[in-house]
Enzyme design. Structure first.
Site, PDB file in Angstrom:
ATOM      1  N   GLY A  14      25.812  44.224  51.611  1.00 31.19           N
ATOM      2  CA  GLY A  14      27.225  44.645  51.627  1.00 31.19           C
ATOM      3  C   GLY A  14      27.492  45.740  52.631  1.00 31.19           C
ATOM      4  CG  ASP A  19      31.586  51.683  48.385  1.00 26.40           C
ATOM      5  OD1 ASP A  19      32.710  52.035  48.801  1.00 26.40           O
ATOM      6  OD2 ASP A  19      31.295  51.628  47.177  1.00 26.40           O
ATOM      7  CG  ASP A  70      25.435  34.385  51.025  1.00 19.87           C
ATOM      8  OD1 ASP A  70      26.402  34.192  51.791  1.00 19.87           O
ATOM      9  OD2 ASP A  70      25.564  34.506  49.779  1.00 19.87           O
ATOM     10  CG  MET A  71      24.449  39.218  47.677  1.00 18.13           C
ATOM     11  SD  MET A  71      22.902  40.113  47.805  1.00 18.13           S
ATOM     12  CE  MET A  71      22.548  40.451  46.078  1.00 18.13           C
ATOM     13  CB  SER A  96      34.270  43.933  45.504  1.00 20.05           C
ATOM     14  OG  SER A  96      35.216  43.980  46.552  1.00 20.05           O
ATOM     15  CE1 TYR A 107      30.093  32.809  46.906  1.00 20.71           C
ATOM     16  CE2 TYR A 107      31.822  34.462  46.622  1.00 20.71           C
ATOM     17  CZ  TYR A 107      30.724  33.977  47.313  1.00 20.71           C
ATOM     18  OH  TYR A 107      30.250  34.665  48.400  1.00 20.71           O
ATOM     19  CB  THR A 139      32.205  48.454  38.461  1.00 22.60           C
ATOM     20  OG1 THR A 139      33.618  48.633  38.291  1.00 22.60           O
ATOM     21  CG2 THR A 139      31.789  47.197  37.732  1.00 22.60           C
ATOM     22  CD  GLU A 141      37.953  46.736  36.594  1.00 23.14           C
ATOM     23  OE1 GLU A 141      38.317  45.678  36.082  1.00 23.14           O
ATOM     24  OE2 GLU A 141      38.673  47.739  36.646  1.00 23.14           O
ATOM     25  CE1 TYR A 163      33.376  43.277  41.113  1.00 20.98           C
ATOM     26  CE2 TYR A 163      34.375  44.594  39.365  1.00 20.98           C
ATOM     27  CZ  TYR A 163      33.627  44.513  40.522  1.00 20.98           C
ATOM     28  OH  TYR A 163      33.125  45.662  41.091  1.00 20.98           O
ATOM     29  CE  LYS A 167      29.876  44.367  41.009  1.00 20.39           C
ATOM     30  NZ  LYS A 167      28.992  45.019  41.978  1.00 20.39           N
ATOM     31  CG  HIS A 193      34.502  54.535  45.403  1.00 15.00           C
ATOM     32  ND1 HIS A 193      33.983  54.078  44.208  1.00 15.00           N
ATOM     33  CD2 HIS A 193      33.860  53.859  46.372  1.00 15.00           C
ATOM     34  CE1 HIS A 193      33.063  53.180  44.455  1.00 15.00           C
ATOM     35  NE2 HIS A 193      32.965  53.008  45.762  1.00 15.00           N
TER      36      HIS A 193
HETATM   37  P1  NDP Z   1      33.898  45.471  49.665  1.00 13.91           P
HETATM   38  O1  NDP Z   1      34.605  44.306  49.106  1.00 13.91           O
HETATM   39  O2  NDP Z   1      34.564  46.328  50.672  1.00 13.91           O
HETATM   40  O3  NDP Z   1      32.504  44.982  50.316  1.00 13.91           O
HETATM   41  C1  NDP Z   1      31.735  43.974  49.720  1.00 13.91           C
HETATM   42  C2  NDP Z   1      30.569  43.639  50.617  1.00 13.91           C
HETATM   43  O4  NDP Z   1      29.803  42.575  50.025  1.00 13.91           O
HETATM   44  C3  NDP Z   1      30.970  43.138  52.018  1.00 13.91           C
HETATM   45  O5  NDP Z   1      30.028  43.617  52.949  1.00 13.91           O
HETATM   46  C4  NDP Z   1      30.834  41.635  51.875  1.00 13.91           C
HETATM   47  O6  NDP Z   1      30.613  40.958  53.093  1.00 13.91           O
HETATM   48  C5  NDP Z   1      29.593  41.572  50.997  1.00 13.91           C
HETATM   49  N1  NDP Z   1      29.421  40.277  50.336  1.00 13.91           N
HETATM   50  C6  NDP Z   1      30.315  39.615  49.562  1.00 13.91           C
HETATM   51  N2  NDP Z   1      29.781  38.458  49.135  1.00 13.91           N
HETATM   52  C7  NDP Z   1      28.539  38.386  49.651  1.00 13.91           C
HETATM   53  C8  NDP Z   1      27.507  37.423  49.586  1.00 13.91           C
HETATM   54  N3  NDP Z   1      27.648  36.278  48.926  1.00 13.91           N
HETATM   55  N4  NDP Z   1      26.331  37.671  50.228  1.00 13.91           N
HETATM   56  C9  NDP Z   1      26.184  38.811  50.956  1.00 13.91           C
HETATM   57  N5  NDP Z   1      27.138  39.754  51.067  1.00 13.91           N
HETATM   58  C10 NDP Z   1      28.299  39.540  50.420  1.00 13.91           C
HETATM   59  O7  NDP Z   1      33.426  46.361  48.414  1.00 13.91           O
HETATM   60  P2  NDP Z   1      33.236  47.949  48.298  1.00 13.91           P
HETATM   61  O8  NDP Z   1      32.553  48.448  49.485  1.00 13.91           O
HETATM   62  O9  NDP Z   1      34.522  48.551  47.865  1.00 13.91           O
HETATM   63  O10 NDP Z   1      32.278  48.037  47.035  1.00 13.91           O
HETATM   64  C11 NDP Z   1      30.857  47.983  47.179  1.00 13.91           C
HETATM   65  C12 NDP Z   1      30.241  47.569  45.853  1.00 13.91           C
HETATM   66  O11 NDP Z   1      30.584  48.515  44.854  1.00 13.91           O
HETATM   67  C13 NDP Z   1      30.695  46.219  45.326  1.00 13.91           C
HETATM   68  O12 NDP Z   1      29.587  45.643  44.651  1.00 13.91           O
HETATM   69  C14 NDP Z   1      31.789  46.558  44.332  1.00 13.91           C
HETATM   70  O13 NDP Z   1      31.896  45.556  43.360  1.00 13.91           O
HETATM   71  C15 NDP Z   1      31.239  47.859  43.758  1.00 13.91           C
HETATM   72  N6  NDP Z   1      32.211  48.810  43.272  1.00 13.91           N
HETATM   73  C16 NDP Z   1      33.237  49.228  44.088  1.00 13.91           C
HETATM   74  C17 NDP Z   1      34.102  50.204  43.657  1.00 13.91           C
HETATM   75  C18 NDP Z   1      35.231  50.678  44.506  1.00 13.91           C
HETATM   76  O14 NDP Z   1      36.146  51.331  43.973  1.00 13.91           O
HETATM   77  N7  NDP Z   1      35.216  50.440  45.818  1.00 13.91           N
HETATM   78  C19 NDP Z   1      33.936  50.834  42.311  1.00 13.91           C
HETATM   79  C20 NDP Z   1      32.806  50.345  41.570  1.00 13.91           C
HETATM   80  C21 NDP Z   1      31.977  49.377  42.041  1.00 13.91           C
HETATM   81  P3  NDP Z   1      31.854  40.499  54.048  1.00 13.91           P
HETATM   82  O15 NDP Z   1      32.242  41.732  54.829  1.00 13.91           O
HETATM   83  O16 NDP Z   1      31.232  39.437  54.863  1.00 13.91           O
HETATM   84  O17 NDP Z   1      32.953  40.031  53.151  1.00 13.91           O
HETATM   85  P1  GDR Z   2      40.582  47.395  40.552  1.00 12.63           P
HETATM   86  O1  GDR Z   2      41.335  47.704  41.931  1.00 12.63           O
HETATM   87  O2  GDR Z   2      41.020  46.144  39.931  1.00 12.63           O
HETATM   88  O3  GDR Z   2      40.680  48.657  39.729  1.00 12.63           O
HETATM   89  O4  GDR Z   2      39.080  47.167  41.063  1.00 12.63           O
HETATM   90  P2  GDR Z   2      42.737  47.218  42.505  1.00 12.63           P
HETATM   91  O5  GDR Z   2      43.102  48.201  43.537  1.00 12.63           O
HETATM   92  O6  GDR Z   2      42.696  45.777  42.886  1.00 12.63           O
HETATM   93  O7  GDR Z   2      43.722  47.353  41.249  1.00 12.63           O
HETATM   94  C1  GDR Z   2      43.988  48.587  40.622  1.00 12.63           C
HETATM   95  C2  GDR Z   2      45.154  48.436  39.660  1.00 12.63           C
HETATM   96  O8  GDR Z   2      46.356  48.224  40.408  1.00 12.63           O
HETATM   97  C3  GDR Z   2      47.112  47.211  39.770  1.00 12.63           C
HETATM   98  N1  GDR Z   2      48.013  46.583  40.755  1.00 12.63           N
HETATM   99  C4  GDR Z   2      47.644  45.891  41.839  1.00 12.63           C
HETATM  100  N2  GDR Z   2      46.413  45.610  42.331  1.00 12.63           N
HETATM  101  C5  GDR Z   2      46.350  44.909  43.496  1.00 12.63           C
HETATM  102  N3  GDR Z   2      45.134  44.650  44.029  1.00 12.63           N
HETATM  103  N4  GDR Z   2      47.476  44.453  44.148  1.00 12.63           N
HETATM  104  C6  GDR Z   2      48.735  44.705  43.662  1.00 12.63           C
HETATM  105  O9  GDR Z   2      49.723  44.296  44.249  1.00 12.63           O
HETATM  106  C7  GDR Z   2      48.826  45.470  42.465  1.00 12.63           C
HETATM  107  N5  GDR Z   2      49.872  45.930  41.732  1.00 12.63           N
HETATM  108  C8  GDR Z   2      49.371  46.603  40.709  1.00 12.63           C
HETATM  109  C9  GDR Z   2      46.061  46.260  39.224  1.00 12.63           C
HETATM  110  O10 GDR Z   2      46.633  45.406  38.222  1.00 12.63           O
HETATM  111  C10 GDR Z   2      45.035  47.246  38.701  1.00 12.63           C
HETATM  112  O11 GDR Z   2      45.366  47.659  37.416  1.00 12.63           O
HETATM  113  C11 GDR Z   2      38.483  48.012  42.019  1.00 12.63           C
HETATM  114  C12 GDR Z   2      37.488  47.163  42.836  1.00 12.63           C
HETATM  115  O12 GDR Z   2      37.026  47.932  43.913  1.00 12.63           O
HETATM  116  C13 GDR Z   2      36.313  46.752  41.980  1.00 12.63           C
HETATM  117  O13 GDR Z   2      35.330  46.120  42.794  1.00 12.63           O
HETATM  118  C14 GDR Z   2      35.707  48.007  41.328  1.00 12.63           C
HETATM  119  O14 GDR Z   2      34.643  47.626  40.483  1.00 12.63           O
HETATM  120  C15 GDR Z   2      36.779  48.740  40.540  1.00 12.63           C
HETATM  121  O15 GDR Z   2      37.836  49.092  41.418  1.00 12.63           O
HETATM  122  C16 GDR Z   2      36.232  50.019  39.909  1.00 12.63           C
END
Ligand code: NDP
Ligand code: GDR
Length: 356
Positions: A14, A19, A70-71, A96, A107, A139, A141, A163, A167, A193
């Site tokens: 990733g 991140d 790939d995962m 994510s 998937y 997470t 979540e 999701y 997780k 974040h």
């Molecule tokens: P992003 O969606 O920005 O990044 C996800 C990454 O995973 C990308 O590099 C993507 O590649 C890669 N990926 C997706 N599917 C596959 C696959 N099949 N094989 C290999 N690589 C793959 O996520 P974040 O950086 O925001 O989050 C990082 C991790 O932390 C995730 O696991 C997320 O679920 C978890 N998380 C995130 C939080 C947040 O608030 N951001 C909070 C808590 C947990 P590509 O660029 O090609 O799509």
């Molecule tokens: P989340 O993030 O589901 O918390 O997961 P997201 O920003 O998608 O949603 C946060 C909250 O906002 C509400 N919402 C909307 N969300 C999106 N995406 N688009 C909209 O138009 C919208 N309007 C309102 C949602 O219902 C939700 O309550 C993120 C991801 O990064 C996960 O991978 C990670 O694990 C968790 O944060 C912690």
């Protein structure tokens, strides 16, 4: 690899994500050799790490290397681990997006649940289970339907999406491999974040992009789903440091990482509009709610039911006391500064490239 290995070699799954890009920067700064797994895509998917790749110090001197994998493909994971011989692995790869996981549930389980056990087994196949330190991106979540506020490491889980269910499996398989094989494996239970590098379809980035466009007369209205959901939003830069700190402890464990503050989506929208000098007046209820400019009456925000989720997570608020006490982690970026950072970045982006 023998214990007492002094090499510092990190493998990030990733690495192209939000991140992954900050973590790669952080580890390169610390002197690590950084390897990342990237997926083949029909267009470039390395925009977030382009600056590192272009930096002669990183790429040309071999400090950062990318590998296709790939995962969902065990053999690619085994090949990469066996050739890289990492000392630390950060498993950040995931489908994510919570809402998208309702559309591609199978998937999401393949990548976010089975992908984790594939990676853990690949470590064992390569004979590195006694030496490698493993971080898994767990997470908030997992807390889902909230039973306790604030949430800490002892709060029961109740996942509310495909999701989160995937997780949940990953969380427990990490714990199980730690106990079964004595692996140094940690779950970071990270609360939301964000950053200027946040994916465009997560709510904070959608809001800052749209408000930047509205401010520059490139868009009329921002359409959102549930405005009342509450999240504990921190800055991604702070959170990648916590990932690294977990792996530097004498023993592996699971930690909550959060700011300890919660805000609604509505609060975020108001703060971002406030940053460009506008105040929102809300009228109507539920799917009929709208937000108007308090001075001019201009329609700025509309609720659209298509963004509502089949099951929602209403309120997340994390208690990161354990991380603070064990390794002194605390967030450095306030909610207002996070909004400012994202707004500044999107305003600059839209000024340079109105079609972004
Ligand atoms: P992003 O969606 O920005 O990044 C996800 C990454 O995973 C990308 O590099 C993507 O590649 C890669 N990926 C997706 N599917 C596959 C696959 N099949 N094989 C290999 N690589 C793959 O996520 P974040 O950086 O925001 O989050 C990082 C991790 O932390 C995730 O696991 C997320 O679920 C978890 N998380 C995130 C939080 C947040 O608030 N951001 C909070 C808590 C947990 P590509 O660029 O090609 O799509
Ligand atoms: P989340 O993030 O589901 O918390 O997961 P997201 O920003 O998608 O949603 C946060 C909250 O906002 C509400 N919402 C909307 N969300 C999106 N995406 N688009 C909209 O138009 C919208 N309007 C309102 C949602 O219902 C939700 O309550 C993120 C991801 O990064 C996960 O991978 C990670 O694990 C968790 O944060 C912690």
């Amino acid at each position: 690899m023998a214990s007492g290995d002094e090499r510092r070699v990190a493998l990030i799954t990733g690495i192209t994500g939000q991140d992954g890009s900050y973590l790669a920067e952080f580890l390169l700064e610390k002197g690590y050799d950084v390897h990342g797994i990237i997926r083949r895509a029909s267009s470039f998917n390395t925009a977030r790490i382009q600056h590192l790749y272009a930096d002669p110090k990183c790429h040309r001197q071999g400090k950062m290397k990318l590998h296709y994998g790939d995962m969902t493909d065990s053999s690619s994971l085994i090949k990469v681990i066996s050739s890289v011989q990492p000392t630390e692995i950060y498993n950040l790869a995931a489908q994510s997006h919570v809402m998208v996981s309702f559309e591609v549930s199978e998937y999401t389980a393949e990548v976010d649940a089975v992908g984790t056990v594939r990676l853990l087994d690949a470590i064992r196949t390569c004979g590195l289970e006694k030496s490698v330190k493993f971080y898994h991106a767990s997470t908030s979540e997992l807390y889902g339907r909230v039973t306790q506020v604030p949430q800490n490491e002892k709060t029961p889980f109740y996942p509310r999406s495909p999701y989160a269910c995937a997780k949940l499996y990953s969380f427990w398989i990490v714990v199980n491999y730690r106990e079964a094989y004595n692996m140094f494996a940690c779950n970071g239970i990270l609360f939301n974040h964000e950053s200027p590098r946040r994916g465009e379809n997560f709510v904070t980035r959608k809001v800052t992009r749209s408000i930047a466009k509205i401010h520059l007369d490139l868009q009329d209205v921002l359409e959102l789903g549930n405005l009342d959901a509450k999240r504990d939003w921190g800055h991604a830069k702070d959170y990648v440091e916590a990932m690294w700190l977990m792996l530097q402890q004498p023993t592996p464990d699971d930690y909550v990482i959060a700011t300890g503050e919660t805000h609604s989506v509505r609060d975020f929208v108001e703060a971002a509009f406030r940053y460009v000098g506008r105040t929102i007046k809300w009228t109507g209820e539920g799917v009929n709610e709208i937000g108007q400019d308090a001075e001019t009456g201009q329609l700025l925000v509309k609720v659209n039911s298509k963004y509502f989720r089949p099951t929602e997570v209403d309120v997340l608020l994390g208690d990161a006391t354990k991380a603070r006490e064990k390794f002194g982690w605390k967030p450095t970026v306030s909610f207002e500064d996070l909004v400012k950072d994202m707004m500044d970045s999107d305003l600059e982006l839209m000024r340079k490239n109105p079609n972004a």
